[in-house]
Motif scaffolding. Structure first.
Motif, PDB file in Angstrom:
ATOM      1  N   LEU A 101       0.965  -1.162  -0.056  1.00 22.18           N
ATOM      2  CA  LEU A 101       0.009  -0.059  -0.061  1.00 22.18           C
ATOM      3  C   LEU A 101       0.911   1.350  -0.160  1.00 22.18           C
ATOM      4  O   LEU A 101       0.605   2.312  -0.748  1.00 22.18           O
ATOM      5  N   ALA A 102       1.990   1.203   0.990  1.00 19.41           N
ATOM      6  CA  ALA A 102       2.766   2.406   0.887  1.00 19.41           C
ATOM      7  C   ALA A 102       3.626   2.671  -0.422  1.00 19.41           C
ATOM      8  O   ALA A 102       3.685   3.730  -0.694  1.00 19.41           O
ATOM      9  N   SER A 103       3.897   1.382  -0.956  1.00 18.65           N
ATOM     10  CA  SER A 103       4.654   1.545  -2.377  1.00 18.65           C
ATOM     11  C   SER A 103       3.725   2.360  -3.211  1.00 18.65           C
ATOM     12  O   SER A 103       4.023   3.277  -4.381  1.00 18.65           O
ATOM     13  N   THR A 131       1.777   9.362  -5.143  1.00 19.90           N
ATOM     14  CA  THR A 131       2.191  10.980  -4.876  1.00 19.90           C
ATOM     15  C   THR A 131       3.099  11.294  -5.853  1.00 19.90           C
ATOM     16  O   THR A 131       2.756  12.744  -6.229  1.00 19.90           O
ATOM     17  N   ALA A 132       3.889  10.659  -6.594  1.00 22.90           N
ATOM     18  CA  ALA A 132       4.812  11.094  -7.489  1.00 22.90           C
ATOM     19  C   ALA A 132       4.198  11.462  -8.868  1.00 22.90           C
ATOM     20  O   ALA A 132       4.344  12.541  -9.299  1.00 22.90           O
ATOM     21  N   ALA A 133       2.810  10.757  -8.948  1.00 21.28           N
ATOM     22  CA  ALA A 133       2.209  11.030 -10.194  1.00 21.28           C
ATOM     23  C   ALA A 133       1.313  12.238 -10.135  1.00 21.28           C
ATOM     24  O   ALA A 133       1.331  13.101 -10.957  1.00 21.28           O
ATOM     25  N   THR A 134       0.937  12.576  -8.817  1.00 23.51           N
ATOM     26  CA  THR A 134      -0.093  13.613  -8.509  1.00 23.51           C
ATOM     27  C   THR A 134       1.212  14.871  -8.818  1.00 23.51           C
ATOM     28  O   THR A 134       0.691  15.931  -9.377  1.00 23.51           O
ATOM     29  N   SER A 178       4.434  19.389   2.054  1.00 22.95           N
ATOM     30  CA  SER A 178       5.701  20.228   1.542  1.00 22.95           C
ATOM     31  C   SER A 178       5.508  20.533   0.016  1.00 22.95           C
ATOM     32  O   SER A 178       5.834  21.566  -0.535  1.00 22.95           O
ATOM     33  N   ILE A 179       5.050  19.544  -0.860  1.00 21.21           N
ATOM     34  CA  ILE A 179       4.773  19.725  -2.360  1.00 21.21           C
ATOM     35  C   ILE A 179       3.671  20.573  -2.440  1.00 21.21           C
ATOM     36  O   ILE A 179       3.891  21.525  -3.322  1.00 21.21           O
ATOM     37  N   MET A 180       2.709  20.457  -1.797  1.00 17.64           N
ATOM     38  CA  MET A 180       1.653  21.277  -1.901  1.00 17.64           C
ATOM     39  C   MET A 180       1.677  22.833  -1.727  1.00 17.64           C
ATOM     40  O   MET A 180       1.379  23.978  -2.208  1.00 17.64           O
ATOM     41  N   LEU A 210       4.348  24.611  -2.855  1.00 15.98           N
ATOM     42  CA  LEU A 210       5.043  24.865  -4.173  1.00 15.98           C
ATOM     43  C   LEU A 210       3.758  25.574  -5.048  1.00 15.98           C
ATOM     44  O   LEU A 210       2.675  25.001  -5.157  1.00 15.98           O
ATOM     45  N   PRO A 211       3.903  27.002  -5.319  1.00 16.81           N
ATOM     46  CA  PRO A 211       2.748  27.372  -5.846  1.00 16.81           C
ATOM     47  C   PRO A 211       2.239  26.872  -7.354  1.00 16.81           C
ATOM     48  O   PRO A 211       1.374  26.680  -7.402  1.00 16.81           O
ATOM     49  N   GLN A 212       3.376  26.254  -8.106  1.00 14.21           N
ATOM     50  CA  GLN A 212       2.762  25.480  -9.294  1.00 14.21           C
ATOM     51  C   GLN A 212       2.187  24.300  -8.947  1.00 14.21           C
ATOM     52  O   GLN A 212       1.276  24.166  -9.664  1.00 14.21           O
ATOM     53  N   VAL A 213       2.310  23.704  -7.838  1.00 10.68           N
ATOM     54  CA  VAL A 213       1.590  22.425  -7.413  1.00 10.68           C
ATOM     55  C   VAL A 213       0.195  22.979  -6.948  1.00 10.68           C
ATOM     56  O   VAL A 213      -0.938  22.399  -7.168  1.00 10.68           O
ATOM     57  N   GLN A 214       0.253  23.864  -6.130  1.00 11.24           N
ATOM     58  CA  GLN A 214      -0.952  24.230  -5.360  1.00 11.24           C
ATOM     59  C   GLN A 214      -1.926  24.910  -6.462  1.00 11.24           C
ATOM     60  O   GLN A 214      -3.270  24.927  -6.041  1.00 11.24           O
ATOM     61  N   ARG A 215      -1.682  25.495  -7.512  1.00  8.16           N
ATOM     62  CA  ARG A 215      -2.633  25.849  -8.567  1.00  8.16           C
ATOM     63  C   ARG A 215      -3.627  24.560  -9.067  1.00  8.16           C
ATOM     64  O   ARG A 215      -4.928  24.865  -9.087  1.00  8.16           O
ATOM     65  N   VAL A 216      -2.993  23.546  -8.707  1.00  9.05           N
ATOM     66  CA  VAL A 216      -3.937  22.357  -9.112  1.00  9.05           C
ATOM     67  C   VAL A 216      -4.505  21.894  -7.843  1.00  9.05           C
ATOM     68  O   VAL A 216      -5.803  21.234  -8.042  1.00  9.05           O
ATOM     69  N   THR A 217      -4.010  21.839  -6.827  1.00 10.78           N
ATOM     70  CA  THR A 217      -4.270  20.899  -5.899  1.00 10.78           C
ATOM     71  C   THR A 217      -5.134  21.651  -4.713  1.00 10.78           C
ATOM     72  O   THR A 217      -5.448  21.204  -3.593  1.00 10.78           O
ATOM     73  N   HIS A 218      -5.103  22.826  -4.587  1.00  6.60           N
ATOM     74  CA  HIS A 218      -5.671  23.615  -3.588  1.00  6.60           C
ATOM     75  C   HIS A 218      -7.197  23.892  -3.684  1.00  6.60           C
ATOM     76  O   HIS A 218      -7.682  24.133  -5.117  1.00  6.60           O
ATOM     77  N   PHE A 219      -8.059  24.400  -2.867  1.00  8.34           N
ATOM     78  CA  PHE A 219      -9.371  25.092  -3.145  1.00  8.34           C
ATOM     79  C   PHE A 219     -10.035  23.791  -3.771  1.00  8.34           C
ATOM     80  O   PHE A 219     -11.182  24.064  -4.456  1.00  8.34           O
ATOM     81  N   ASN A 220      -9.782  22.431  -3.416  1.00  6.20           N
ATOM     82  CA  ASN A 220     -10.638  21.369  -3.919  1.00  6.20           C
ATOM     83  C   ASN A 220     -10.442  20.090  -3.036  1.00  6.20           C
ATOM     84  O   ASN A 220      -9.792  20.349  -1.960  1.00  6.20           O
ATOM     85  N   ASN A 221     -11.039  18.915  -3.497  1.00  5.95           N
ATOM     86  CA  ASN A 221     -11.075  17.878  -2.602  1.00  5.95           C
ATOM     87  C   ASN A 221      -9.335  17.217  -2.494  1.00  5.95           C
ATOM     88  O   ASN A 221      -9.508  16.438  -1.444  1.00  5.95           O
TER      89      ASN A 221
END
Lengths: 86, 456
Positions: free
Chosen positions: A66-68, A74-77, B322-324, B326-337
């Motif tokens: 599951l962790a893998s 996460t990488a894909a996202t 940490s990833i979220m 980053l502004p570039q990532v947040q444009r897609v991942t923020h204010f949603n599910n």
């Protein structure tokens, strides 16, 4: 005007942390770290350890799988977000 | 100052009370969550019942989870391990019971208040002003009890769990009062953007300076015991503690990157969010090295199993954070599910699972009898794990669909049907978590009050 609240909190937090750190240094909290590693074990081993079972091992492997998958997801996202948001 | 034989507390009444509090409110939290999930599938679900419509049931769900289930669960373990690690008794069991009763009163009052529409309308800070005062007093009593226990200790060295537990309650007592702007009883808020800044300063710290340190305290205590290994490095754990204090306190503004707040504050938030990798990896390297080669032993113990899984969730939720940032990532991942998935991973996956592990570790110790049913606890573990993984996958996909649509300029009404199936999936896996909560409550009550097991 939010600066006074922020600054007051940050400065007081910093000062309190510094006081506690100095207290810890003077109090020897950073000495004898070798003994500190064993502190939970010194008082807590009053029962027999649980027996290792085959199912338990399978459960552990399932969690690793599951962790893998989670790492992959996460990488894909991250890649997707960088491609779309960058 | 040290003595070879520890003097153990006699009753653990406070730990028992917080155990029961946590298990009880967990059922309420998941039930409220199920109602909220129902609204997202069918918006007219229970539409005529004003006090549980979505705008009220969602903050009820969030506040019960935060203050009713997770924090008391972690505190129960803290009230158990503090006296033991310090080789003394809890300063006052009576004070502990009073603080627990007051704790339940404020959670109940907060829930009823929000249900009746008394809310300050700020995320994680919805509770009305009188309830805010009760929260402050409850935390104050816990802080006093724990610090006085530290003061009367017979063990000179403070193990890292003590540092984390004391810091968590002390910092939250302060942060809660500031974040809820308690000096303005009429609104509980500042005006405009400054209020958003101070709210998210509090909103992130209520997780990062409460659930995180309490969770780490429990993990640092239980996992060495379950694996029967000394902590890999106590020095490393202290470096992790101090770096968490330095880094975590200023990251809340990463929720406001798309808002007109000062750039310097955004920069601090982003830099510190990325720097969170340092304390997080220090903890994970330390704890995983401690249990290295003992996964079988960990999984043979129900507490070890819950808490080890919690550490894995901790890894993921922090990497996401940490990833979220980053502004570039947040444009897609923020204010949603996507953020909702992140929150569930953190609160239920990391802190909730650790709290449950803490409960299952201390229950046999504080009752002197084995857990009523290991099977029910195992079942609860898998239900919660499947629930958390289900939430994370479903809501992450839904969030990415929403983020993608937002960037493409698609209209909301076209997106909602696309994510409907993920709401159904979320409610389905949420049902498992709700069942798990009721199984857990039954197990805890049987263990505490009606346990036929042989006393040890």
């Amino acid at each position: 005007m939010y600066y006074p609240y922020f600054l007051a909190y940050m400065i007081s937090g910093f000062v309190i942390s510094l006081i506690v750190l100095i207290w810890a240094l003077r109090n020897g909290q950073f000495k004898d770290q070798q003994r500190a590693r064993f502190l939970p074990l010194e008082e807590g081993l009053e029962t027999e350890p649980a027996k290792v079972s085959k199912i338990g091992k399978i459960e552990a492997y399932a969690l690793i799988v599951l962790a893998s998958l989670g790492l992959f997801g996460t990488a894909a996202t991250l890649i997707f977000s960088l491609l779309k948001g960058g | 100052m040290s003595s070879p034989e520890p003097e153990m507390p006699k009753t653990y009444k406070t730990a028992k009370a917080f155990c029961l509090t946590s298990a009880g409110w967990f059922t309420m939290a998941t039930s409220a969550g199920m109602i909220g999930a129902g609204y997202l599938i069918a918006p007219d679900f229970m539409a005529n019942i004003e006090w549980i419509h979505f705008g009220r049931i969602r903050p009820i769900h969030v506040n019960i989870n935060l203050f009713g289930f997770v924090t008391p669960g972690l505190l129960a373990a803290a009230f158990y391990f503090l006296p033991r690690l310090l080789r003394t008794e809890l300063y006052s069991e009576k004070l502990g019971i009073v603080s627990c009763v007051l704790w339940n009163i404020y959670v109940f009052a907060g829930v009823v208040g929000i249900g009746l529409g008394y809310t300050q309308g700020r995320e994680y800070a919805e509770l009305a002003w009188p309830v805010d005062i009760l929260v402050g007093i409850s935390f104050g009593l816990v802080v006093f009890n724990l610090l006085m226990t530290v003061r009367q200790r017979k063990e000179p060295i403070l193990y890292v769990s003590i540092w984390y537990a004391c810091a968590a309650v002390l910092l939250t007592a302060t942060t809660y009062c500031i974040g809820n702007v308690i000096w303005r009883p009429d609104t509980g808020a500042l005006l405009g953007i400054p209020d958003a800044i101070i709210l998210w300063f509090y909103g992130h710290n209520v997780f990062g300076l409460l659930l995180t340190p309490l969770g780490l305290a429990v993990a640092y205590y239980v996992l060495p015991l379950v694996s029967r290994s000394p902590l890999y490095s106590h020095t490393l754990s202290l470096i992790g503690f101090w770096s968490l204090l330095v880094v975590y306190t200023h990251i809340g503004t990463h929720h406001l990157l798309q808002v007109p707040v000062p750039t310097w504050l955004k920069v601090i938030a982003i830099v510190d969010s990325v720097a969170m990798v340092i304390p997080v990896m220090i903890f994970l390297i330390n704890i995983w090295y401690t249990v290295k080669g003992k996964l079988g032993v960990i999984y043979a113990d129900i507490a070890g199993k819950f808490i080890f899984t919690g550490t894995i969730m901790y890894f993921f939720v922090n990497i996401q954070g940490s990833i979220m940032s980053l502004p570039q990532v947040q444009r897609v991942t923020h204010f949603n599910n996507w953020v909702v998935a992140h929150a569930h991973l953190g609160v239920l996956g990391f802190a909730g699972m650790t709290a449950l592990g803490g409960l299952y570790y201390i229950l046999p110790k504080i009752t002197g009898k084995p857990l009523y049913s290991r099977f029910l606890a195992d079942l609860q573990y898998w239900f919660v794990l499947i629930g958390v993984v289900g939430f994370t996958i479903g809501l992450t996909i839904a969030g990415l669909i929403q983020g993608n649509a937002w960037i493409n300029g698609e209209a909301l009404y076209r997106v909602l049907p696309e994510i409907h199936i993920y709401y159904v999936a979320r409610a389905s896996t949420g049902l498992l978590v709700a069942i798990a909560a009721y199984l857990g409550l039954y197990n805890v009550i049987r263990t505490l009050f009606f346990n036929p097991g042989v006393s040890r």
